[in-house]
Design a protein around this motif. Structure first.
Motif, PDB file in Angstrom:
ATOM      1  N   SER A   2       9.786 -19.248 -14.494  1.00 12.29           N
ATOM      2  CA  SER A   2      10.612 -19.324 -12.538  1.00 12.29           C
ATOM      3  C   SER A   2       9.796 -19.871 -11.691  1.00 12.29           C
ATOM      4  O   SER A   2       8.275 -19.649 -12.243  1.00 12.29           O
ATOM      5  N   LYS A   3      10.031 -20.917 -11.062  1.00 13.35           N
ATOM      6  CA  LYS A   3       9.573 -21.667  -9.805  1.00 13.35           C
ATOM      7  C   LYS A   3       9.621 -21.079  -8.830  1.00 13.35           C
ATOM      8  O   LYS A   3      10.397 -20.308  -7.820  1.00 13.35           O
ATOM      9  N   LEU A   4       8.787 -20.984  -6.925  1.00 13.39           N
ATOM     10  CA  LEU A   4       8.501 -20.821  -5.990  1.00 13.39           C
ATOM     11  C   LEU A   4      10.042 -20.807  -5.704  1.00 13.39           C
ATOM     12  O   LEU A   4      10.695 -19.701  -4.659  1.00 13.39           O
ATOM     13  N   GLN A   5      10.751 -22.549  -5.078  1.00 11.75           N
ATOM     14  CA  GLN A   5      12.049 -22.237  -5.090  1.00 11.75           C
ATOM     15  C   GLN A   5      13.517 -22.578  -5.665  1.00 11.75           C
ATOM     16  O   GLN A   5      14.343 -22.759  -5.271  1.00 11.75           O
ATOM     17  N   ASP A   6      12.773 -21.362  -6.824  1.00 10.36           N
ATOM     18  CA  ASP A   6      14.191 -21.470  -7.838  1.00 10.36           C
ATOM     19  C   ASP A   6      15.625 -21.292  -6.969  1.00 10.36           C
ATOM     20  O   ASP A   6      16.457 -20.326  -7.790  1.00 10.36           O
ATOM     21  N   GLY A   7      15.372 -20.074  -6.440  1.00 10.73           N
ATOM     22  CA  GLY A   7      16.139 -18.964  -5.364  1.00 10.73           C
ATOM     23  C   GLY A   7      16.952 -17.897  -6.877  1.00 10.73           C
ATOM     24  O   GLY A   7      17.585 -16.839  -6.650  1.00 10.73           O
ATOM     25  N   VAL A   8      15.482 -17.025  -7.967  1.00  9.33           N
ATOM     26  CA  VAL A   8      15.569 -16.304  -8.693  1.00  9.33           C
ATOM     27  C   VAL A   8      14.316 -16.032  -8.506  1.00  9.33           C
ATOM     28  O   VAL A   8      13.077 -16.211  -8.256  1.00  9.33           O
ATOM     29  N   PHE A   9      13.645 -13.864  -9.004  1.00  4.90           N
ATOM     30  CA  PHE A   9      13.007 -13.573  -9.235  1.00  4.90           C
ATOM     31  C   PHE A   9      12.599 -12.493 -10.462  1.00  4.90           C
ATOM     32  O   PHE A   9      14.207 -12.794 -10.759  1.00  4.90           O
ATOM     33  N   GLN A  10      12.182 -12.324 -11.603  1.00  3.00           N
ATOM     34  CA  GLN A  10      11.683 -11.823 -12.452  1.00  3.00           C
ATOM     35  C   GLN A  10      11.709 -10.202 -12.257  1.00  3.00           C
ATOM     36  O   GLN A  10      10.827  -9.728 -11.689  1.00  3.00           O
ATOM     37  N   VAL A  11      11.981  -9.442 -12.493  1.00  2.37           N
ATOM     38  CA  VAL A  11      12.140  -7.740 -12.661  1.00  2.37           C
ATOM     39  C   VAL A  11      12.187  -7.589 -13.643  1.00  2.37           C
ATOM     40  O   VAL A  11      12.375  -7.950 -15.101  1.00  2.37           O
ATOM     41  N   MET A  12      10.503  -7.046 -13.962  1.00  2.00           N
ATOM     42  CA  MET A  12      10.126  -6.845 -15.470  1.00  2.00           C
ATOM     43  C   MET A  12      10.720  -4.863 -15.268  1.00  2.00           C
ATOM     44  O   MET A  12       9.776  -4.353 -14.311  1.00  2.00           O
ATOM     45  N   LEU A  13      10.905  -4.337 -16.202  1.00  2.92           N
ATOM     46  CA  LEU A  13      11.306  -2.919 -16.076  1.00  2.92           C
ATOM     47  C   LEU A  13      10.443  -2.208 -17.461  1.00  2.92           C
ATOM     48  O   LEU A  13      10.788  -2.788 -18.696  1.00  2.92           O
ATOM     49  N   LEU A  28      -2.292  -6.757 -17.699  1.00  2.40           N
ATOM     50  CA  LEU A  28      -3.584  -7.679 -18.004  1.00  2.40           C
ATOM     51  C   LEU A  28      -2.935  -8.897 -18.792  1.00  2.40           C
ATOM     52  O   LEU A  28      -3.540  -9.969 -18.597  1.00  2.40           O
ATOM     53  N   SER A  29      -1.784  -8.834 -19.602  1.00  6.07           N
ATOM     54  CA  SER A  29      -1.146  -9.623 -20.351  1.00  6.07           C
ATOM     55  C   SER A  29      -0.146  -9.950 -19.647  1.00  6.07           C
ATOM     56  O   SER A  29      -0.150 -11.548 -19.621  1.00  6.07           O
ATOM     57  N   ILE A  30      -0.045 -10.155 -18.254  1.00  7.40           N
ATOM     58  CA  ILE A  30       0.911 -10.792 -17.506  1.00  7.40           C
ATOM     59  C   ILE A  30       0.533 -12.013 -16.709  1.00  7.40           C
ATOM     60  O   ILE A  30       0.848 -13.082 -16.591  1.00  7.40           O
ATOM     61  N   GLU A  31      -0.976 -11.717 -16.755  1.00  6.75           N
ATOM     62  CA  GLU A  31      -1.639 -12.771 -16.502  1.00  6.75           C
ATOM     63  C   GLU A  31      -1.454 -14.310 -16.952  1.00  6.75           C
ATOM     64  O   GLU A  31      -0.909 -15.915 -16.626  1.00  6.75           O
ATOM     65  N   HIS A  32      -1.914 -14.658 -18.654  1.00  5.70           N
ATOM     66  CA  HIS A  32      -1.325 -15.473 -19.757  1.00  5.70           C
ATOM     67  C   HIS A  32       0.645 -16.013 -20.123  1.00  5.70           C
ATOM     68  O   HIS A  32       0.923 -16.289 -21.061  1.00  5.70           O
ATOM     69  N   GLY A  33       1.402 -14.765 -19.756  1.00  4.30           N
ATOM     70  CA  GLY A  33       2.860 -15.018 -19.919  1.00  4.30           C
ATOM     71  C   GLY A  33       2.760 -14.043 -20.849  1.00  4.30           C
ATOM     72  O   GLY A  33       4.569 -14.142 -21.505  1.00  4.30           O
ATOM     73  N   THR A  34       1.907 -13.086 -21.709  1.00  3.10           N
ATOM     74  CA  THR A  34       2.334 -12.753 -23.259  1.00  3.10           C
ATOM     75  C   THR A  34       2.757 -11.672 -22.535  1.00  3.10           C
ATOM     76  O   THR A  34       3.365 -10.756 -24.015  1.00  3.10           O
ATOM     77  N   HIS A  35       3.366 -10.597 -21.498  1.00  2.00           N
ATOM     78  CA  HIS A  35       3.521  -9.238 -21.697  1.00  2.00           C
ATOM     79  C   HIS A  35       5.320  -9.443 -22.302  1.00  2.00           C
ATOM     80  O   HIS A  35       5.468  -8.728 -21.811  1.00  2.00           O
TER      81      HIS A  35
END
Length: 85
Positions: A2-13, A28-35
């Protein structure tokens, strides 16, 4: 990604139960995107959502803040934030 102006957001369940240790590793893995590789983690891109708990007493959390029990909904407000770098 995602980018700031892309008009979408991500939901993690996280639907399945996991130990505090596993949850800590996942967060803790969210910072590196491995979550996104964890089995307990489901990712959705959306412009709006509504979550309705299946049972009373569910735990709702938004960026570390506990929310009231009950339905949660949100939507993207396009161009509502401007970032100057």
């Amino acid at each position: 990604m995602s980018k700031l102006q892309d008009g979408v957001f991500q939901v993690m369940l996280i639907r399945s139960s996991c130990s505090r240790y596993e949850l800590t590793k996942l967060l803790l893995s969210i910072e590196h995107g491995t979550h996104i590789h964890y089995d307990a983690c489901e990712m959705y891109e959306c412009i709006a959502y509504r979550l309705e708990p299946l049972v009373e007493g569910s735990f709702n959390d938004l960026d570390g803040e506990k929310l009231e029990d009950g339905p949660i909904q949100a939507r993207v407000l396009p161009s509502a934030a401007h970032c100057f770098c």
